[in-house]
Design an enzyme around this catalytic site. Sequence first.
Site, PDB file in Angstrom:
ATOM      1  N   ASN A  33     -15.635  -3.156  25.738  1.00 26.68           N
ATOM      2  CA  ASN A  33     -15.710  -2.001  26.659  1.00 26.68           C
ATOM      3  C   ASN A  33     -14.400  -1.220  26.761  1.00 26.68           C
ATOM      4  OD1 ASN A  33     -17.664  -4.165  27.481  1.00 26.68           O
ATOM      5  ND2 ASN A  33     -18.431  -2.500  28.749  1.00 26.68           N
ATOM      6  N   THR A  86     -19.414  -9.771  34.497  1.00 24.38           N
ATOM      7  CA  THR A  86     -18.042  -9.346  34.179  1.00 24.38           C
ATOM      8  C   THR A  86     -17.975  -8.521  32.895  1.00 24.38           C
ATOM      9  OG1 THR A  86     -17.526 -11.270  32.806  1.00 24.38           O
ATOM     10  CG2 THR A  86     -17.120 -11.469  35.200  1.00 24.38           C
ATOM     11  N   LYS A 108     -26.171  -2.681  14.979  1.00 26.08           N
ATOM     12  CA  LYS A 108     -24.755  -2.948  14.705  1.00 26.08           C
ATOM     13  C   LYS A 108     -24.595  -4.234  13.891  1.00 26.08           C
ATOM     14  CE  LYS A 108     -22.553   0.365  17.025  1.00 26.08           C
ATOM     15  NZ  LYS A 108     -21.432   1.176  16.575  1.00 26.08           N
ATOM     16  N   TYR A 127     -29.610  -1.211  19.585  1.00 24.31           N
ATOM     17  CA  TYR A 127     -28.156  -1.054  19.404  1.00 24.31           C
ATOM     18  C   TYR A 127     -27.568  -2.331  18.788  1.00 24.31           C
ATOM     19  CZ  TYR A 127     -23.304   0.066  20.778  1.00 24.31           C
ATOM     20  OH  TYR A 127     -21.952   0.329  20.802  1.00 24.31           O
ATOM     21  N   ASP A 128     -27.858  -3.473  19.422  1.00 26.27           N
ATOM     22  CA  ASP A 128     -27.250  -4.739  18.996  1.00 26.27           C
ATOM     23  C   ASP A 128     -27.626  -5.089  17.557  1.00 26.27           C
ATOM     24  OD1 ASP A 128     -26.830  -4.606  21.704  1.00 26.27           O
ATOM     25  OD2 ASP A 128     -27.516  -6.629  22.164  1.00 26.27           O
ATOM     26  N   ASP A 175     -28.957  -7.628  30.350  1.00 26.50           N
ATOM     27  CA  ASP A 175     -27.577  -7.220  30.651  1.00 26.50           C
ATOM     28  C   ASP A 175     -26.665  -8.462  30.529  1.00 26.50           C
ATOM     29  OD1 ASP A 175     -26.420  -4.613  32.303  1.00 26.50           O
ATOM     30  OD2 ASP A 175     -25.251  -6.439  32.660  1.00 26.50           O
ATOM     31  N   ARG A 220     -22.081   4.922  31.418  1.00 24.91           N
ATOM     32  CA  ARG A 220     -21.439   3.604  31.431  1.00 24.91           C
ATOM     33  C   ARG A 220     -20.742   3.405  32.772  1.00 24.91           C
ATOM     34  NH1 ARG A 220     -19.025   3.726  25.340  1.00 24.91           N
ATOM     35  NH2 ARG A 220     -19.330   5.967  25.608  1.00 24.91           N
TER      36      ARG A 220
HETATM   37  P1  NAD Z   1     -19.740   8.562  22.114  1.00 29.35           P
HETATM   38  O1  NAD Z   1     -21.185   8.644  22.424  1.00 29.35           O
HETATM   39  O2  NAD Z   1     -18.793   9.331  22.961  1.00 29.35           O
HETATM   40  O3  NAD Z   1     -19.455   8.982  20.607  1.00 29.35           O
HETATM   41  C1  NAD Z   1     -20.398   8.845  19.580  1.00 29.35           C
HETATM   42  C2  NAD Z   1     -20.331  10.100  18.722  1.00 29.35           C
HETATM   43  O4  NAD Z   1     -21.231   9.969  17.608  1.00 29.35           O
HETATM   44  C3  NAD Z   1     -20.759  11.355  19.482  1.00 29.35           C
HETATM   45  O5  NAD Z   1     -19.828  12.400  19.275  1.00 29.35           O
HETATM   46  C4  NAD Z   1     -22.132  11.699  18.880  1.00 29.35           C
HETATM   47  O6  NAD Z   1     -22.430  13.075  18.943  1.00 29.35           O
HETATM   48  C5  NAD Z   1     -21.955  11.176  17.459  1.00 29.35           C
HETATM   49  N1  NAD Z   1     -23.226  10.862  16.798  1.00 29.35           N
HETATM   50  C6  NAD Z   1     -24.246  10.091  17.266  1.00 29.35           C
HETATM   51  N2  NAD Z   1     -25.243  10.040  16.359  1.00 29.35           N
HETATM   52  C7  NAD Z   1     -24.832  10.780  15.290  1.00 29.35           C
HETATM   53  C8  NAD Z   1     -25.419  11.103  14.042  1.00 29.35           C
HETATM   54  N3  NAD Z   1     -26.633  10.652  13.693  1.00 29.35           N
HETATM   55  N4  NAD Z   1     -24.718  11.911  13.186  1.00 29.35           N
HETATM   56  C9  NAD Z   1     -23.494  12.362  13.520  1.00 29.35           C
HETATM   57  N5  NAD Z   1     -22.882  12.092  14.694  1.00 29.35           N
HETATM   58  C10 NAD Z   1     -23.549  11.301  15.562  1.00 29.35           C
HETATM   59  O7  NAD Z   1     -19.371   7.000  22.127  1.00 29.35           O
HETATM   60  P2  NAD Z   1     -17.967   6.267  21.946  1.00 29.35           P
HETATM   61  O8  NAD Z   1     -17.759   5.431  23.137  1.00 29.35           O
HETATM   62  O9  NAD Z   1     -16.934   7.213  21.513  1.00 29.35           O
HETATM   63  O10 NAD Z   1     -18.316   5.279  20.744  1.00 29.35           O
HETATM   64  C11 NAD Z   1     -17.898   5.537  19.414  1.00 29.35           C
HETATM   65  C12 NAD Z   1     -18.257   4.338  18.546  1.00 29.35           C
HETATM   66  O11 NAD Z   1     -17.595   3.155  19.028  1.00 29.35           O
HETATM   67  C13 NAD Z   1     -19.748   4.027  18.509  1.00 29.35           C
HETATM   68  O12 NAD Z   1     -20.110   3.653  17.195  1.00 29.35           O
HETATM   69  C14 NAD Z   1     -19.877   2.840  19.453  1.00 29.35           C
HETATM   70  O13 NAD Z   1     -20.960   2.029  19.101  1.00 29.35           O
HETATM   71  C15 NAD Z   1     -18.544   2.130  19.240  1.00 29.35           C
HETATM   72  N6  NAD Z   1     -18.197   1.340  20.427  1.00 29.35           N
HETATM   73  C16 NAD Z   1     -17.704   1.936  21.540  1.00 29.35           C
HETATM   74  C17 NAD Z   1     -17.409   1.149  22.647  1.00 29.35           C
HETATM   75  C18 NAD Z   1     -16.822   1.744  23.911  1.00 29.35           C
HETATM   76  O14 NAD Z   1     -16.636   1.003  24.883  1.00 29.35           O
HETATM   77  N7  NAD Z   1     -16.487   3.010  23.974  1.00 29.35           N
HETATM   78  C19 NAD Z   1     -17.619  -0.238  22.625  1.00 29.35           C
HETATM   79  C20 NAD Z   1     -18.163  -0.788  21.470  1.00 29.35           C
HETATM   80  C21 NAD Z   1     -18.419  -0.002  20.359  1.00 29.35           C
HETATM   81  N1  UDP Z   2     -23.332  -1.130  35.622  1.00 28.10           N
HETATM   82  C1  UDP Z   2     -23.388  -1.001  36.998  1.00 28.10           C
HETATM   83  N2  UDP Z   2     -23.553   0.244  37.504  1.00 28.10           N
HETATM   84  C2  UDP Z   2     -23.637   1.366  36.735  1.00 28.10           C
HETATM   85  C3  UDP Z   2     -23.563   1.224  35.334  1.00 28.10           C
HETATM   86  C4  UDP Z   2     -23.425  -0.046  34.820  1.00 28.10           C
HETATM   87  O1  UDP Z   2     -23.287  -1.987  37.731  1.00 28.10           O
HETATM   88  O2  UDP Z   2     -23.767   2.457  37.291  1.00 28.10           O
HETATM   89  C5  UDP Z   2     -23.120  -2.473  35.048  1.00 28.10           C
HETATM   90  C6  UDP Z   2     -24.070  -2.842  33.919  1.00 28.10           C
HETATM   91  O3  UDP Z   2     -25.254  -3.406  34.431  1.00 28.10           O
HETATM   92  C7  UDP Z   2     -23.221  -3.847  33.158  1.00 28.10           C
HETATM   93  C8  UDP Z   2     -21.787  -3.367  33.362  1.00 28.10           C
HETATM   94  O4  UDP Z   2     -21.832  -2.497  34.487  1.00 28.10           O
HETATM   95  O5  UDP Z   2     -23.357  -5.126  33.724  1.00 28.10           O
HETATM   96  C9  UDP Z   2     -21.228  -2.604  32.171  1.00 28.10           C
HETATM   97  O6  UDP Z   2     -22.173  -1.604  31.828  1.00 28.10           O
HETATM   98  P1  UDP Z   2     -21.879  -0.490  30.736  1.00 28.10           P
HETATM   99  O7  UDP Z   2     -23.121   0.342  30.640  1.00 28.10           O
HETATM  100  O8  UDP Z   2     -20.603   0.207  31.046  1.00 28.10           O
HETATM  101  O9  UDP Z   2     -21.614  -1.272  29.393  1.00 28.10           O
HETATM  102  P2  UDP Z   2     -22.251  -2.550  28.686  1.00 28.10           P
HETATM  103  O10 UDP Z   2     -21.124  -3.496  28.606  1.00 28.10           O
HETATM  104  O11 UDP Z   2     -23.367  -3.098  29.497  1.00 28.10           O
HETATM  105  O12 UDP Z   2     -22.722  -2.050  27.371  1.00 28.10           O
END
Ligand code: NAD
Ligand code: UDP
Length: 320
Positions: A181, A217, A156, A152-153, A280, A193
Amino acid sequence: MVRYFNYTRSVVTGGAGFLGSHLVDHLLSQGHDVVCVDNLLTGSKNNIRHLANHNRLAFEFLRHDVTQPLDIQADEIYNLACPASPPQYQHNPVRTLKTSILRALNVLDLARISNARVLQASTSEVYGDPSIHPQPESYWGNVNPIGIRSCYDEGKRAAETLFMDYRRQFGLDTKLVRIFNTYGPRMNVNDGRVISNFIVQALRGEDITIYGDGLQTRSFCYVSDLIEVIYLAMQTEPEFGDPINIGNPNEFTMIELAEKVISKIGGKSKTVFMSLPQDDPKQRQPDISLAKSKLNWEPKVNLDDGLDETIHYFRKAISN
Ligand code: NAD
Ligand code: UDP
């Protein structure tokens, strides 16, 4: 610069996901035409079902995997498609990395052909397990390139590189937002999550699973604040393509979060401590000075109010 006469045709990849579906709603409310592209890997039709009777000229759903090229007319593209929850992106890490890189290439090529501006949903994960706190955009991060979060990291990070290279090499109007988050209604019950886990566990009267010592945190942003700032970031002038941190800087330990959720929901849940997943991050808090000065934005919804809305949503979701 006014680029469009009557309407903007916006493409949202990942538009049936948690954030994407809220963004689709916001764009429609602003008068955009929207094409929602999603393969429903982690998203759901339920998130966009309310749009089934929406004016078909304004809203279209396209079931498509963005690792394949896209052929759609677009004025702007929001690139959100990617699994975002650690258990989900680690379930098939090769697919995750492939999705990140290929989807970036495919939307960038589409943006070139359509002369569209294009925004990448990047992440605080580009900072890895940060040694600088809070994290400003100038920090290059501390990412393990071979660990279980790397798919993932690094995906991105590579996508950010592609966005900047398309800007430098082809003069494309690219935008990068680093999302911290974010939580709220329409998260999947099985998302994995922390906020959805804790709320669903408490509503079911199950133990609340704290990983590690619970002193790590995170800073949680409510979804409406985040959608507002993603939209603002897309409106910046074409010359601006620097990454912008977006999120809520109020920071909590996972123990504090668990206590809040338990006190709001009540019931018989108690906390249990489980092993901490590899790599983590120990702490995370966005420095949002740039978002404040450049976009005149800051989050409005505090964690208590956001949790109340989210609990309300999950109560309904798990009773269905
Ligand atoms: P989510 O999993 O709810 O949404 C992701 C969507 O992408 C889903 O609808 C999934 O079906 C679709 N998808 C995945 N792979 C695909 C592919 N190959 N083709 C077409 N569609 C595809 O997650 P989210 O939380 O809504 O995240 C949306 C975006 O925001 C992601 O790119 C994620 O990395 C980024 N993001 C979210 C957070 C957060 O806290 N929610 C934090 C950082 C980054
Ligand atoms: N976490 C937790 N219990 C859970 C799920 C997650 O304690 O059931 C912790 C996880 O280890 C991390 C933080 O909560 O330290 C946030 O996790 P999340 O998966 O929401 O997002 P991240 O920021 O790690 O991508």
